[in-house]
Enzyme design. Structure first.
Site, mmCIF file in Angstrom:
data_model
loop_
_atom_site.group_PDB
_atom_site.id
_atom_site.type_symbol
_atom_site.label_atom_id
_atom_site.label_comp_id
_atom_site.label_asym_id
_atom_site.label_seq_id
_atom_site.Cartn_x
_atom_site.Cartn_y
_atom_site.Cartn_z
ATOM 1 N N HIS A 75 -9.014 -3.951 -1.884
ATOM 2 C CA HIS A 75 -8.015 -3.179 -1.139
ATOM 3 C C HIS A 75 -8.340 -1.689 -1.208
ATOM 4 C CE1 HIS A 75 -3.659 -2.226 -0.047
ATOM 5 N NE2 HIS A 75 -4.140 -1.065 -0.461
ATOM 6 N N GLU A 76 -8.634 -1.191 -2.423
ATOM 7 C CA GLU A 76 -8.931 0.244 -2.579
ATOM 8 C C GLU A 76 -10.257 0.591 -1.916
ATOM 9 O OE1 GLU A 76 -6.612 2.065 -3.443
ATOM 10 O OE2 GLU A 76 -5.358 0.462 -4.246
ATOM 11 N N HIS B 154 -10.104 1.383 1.734
ATOM 12 C CA HIS B 154 -9.648 2.739 2.089
ATOM 13 C C HIS B 154 -10.828 3.687 2.299
ATOM 14 C CE1 HIS B 154 -5.311 2.511 1.863
ATOM 15 N NE2 HIS B 154 -5.330 1.952 0.662
ATOM 16 N N CYS C 291 0.853 -1.184 0.000
ATOM 17 C CA CYS C 291 0.000 0.000 0.000
ATOM 18 C C CYS C 291 0.887 1.230 0.000
ATOM 19 C CB CYS C 291 -0.897 -0.011 1.242
ATOM 20 S SG CYS C 291 -2.013 1.402 1.317
HETATM 21 NI NI NI Z 1 -3.671 1.001 -0.184
#
Ligand code: NI
Length: 176
Positions: free
Chosen positions: A145-146, A149, A103
């Site tokens: 993963h995004e 966020h 990341c």
């Molecule tokens: Ni990330």
């Protein structure tokens, strides 16, 4: 256009739930400019995905761009630059796979995370039009993963074995 500074773990914005965008906001010059900045920033840092909170903009916007070929994540199919506004997803089946995620907000480290490998994504583009897209394999991992966020989560929160949180140099030396 500008390469923006990516904030790192410890910055409180990375732990906030980001705000939905209205259709008017999506069509605004501010968002167009931000998407250009995110694109330049992603290319400058040589990442595959970037979420707006990583440049300290707490809104539900993600970009993903995967240039196919050999990368630090192995051999990949390409995905053209795609802007996901107000995204959501559902898992399509039980298949999961693990990968060594990194990341840009946690530089130097990689961690092994298992995630579903087949998902249906719903999102809006900058005109406010809705789209659905099935993502499989590594692309499903990148998207999740995004997406995390936007909910104030980092890949470390998804790890089940902290022995598999390692520095990049040690990963290539001992784990691959
Ligand atoms: Ni990330």
């Amino acid at each position: 256009m500008a390469v923006r500074k990516i904030i790192r773990m410890g910055h409180p914005t990375l732990r906030k739930v980001a705000q939905e965008l209205s259709v008017d906001e999506l069509a605004s010059e501010n968002i167009k400019r931000l998407v250009k900045d995110l694109t330049e920033t992603l290319e400058d840092y040589r990442g595959v995905g970037l979420a707006a909170p990583q440049v300290n903009e707490s809104i539900r916007l993600v970009i993903i761009e995967i240039q196919g070929g050999e990368t630090r994540y192995g051999h990949l199919k390409s995905m053209p630059l795609t802007v996901f506004a107000n995204p959501s997803y559902k898992v399509l089946n039980d298949s999961t796979a693990g990968s060594w995620e990194g990341c840009l907000s946690v530089p130097g480290l990689r961690g092994y995370v298992e995630r579903p490998q087949s998902i249906q994504v719903s999102y809006q583009d900058l005109t406010g039009a809705s789209h659905q897209l099935e993502l499989n394999g590594f692309m499903a991992t990148v998207f999740q993963h995004e997406f995390d966020h936007l909910d104030g989560l980092l890949y470390l929160d998804r790890m089940t074995d902290m022995d598999k949180l390692v520095f990049e140099e040690e990963l290539s030396r001992h784990h691959q």
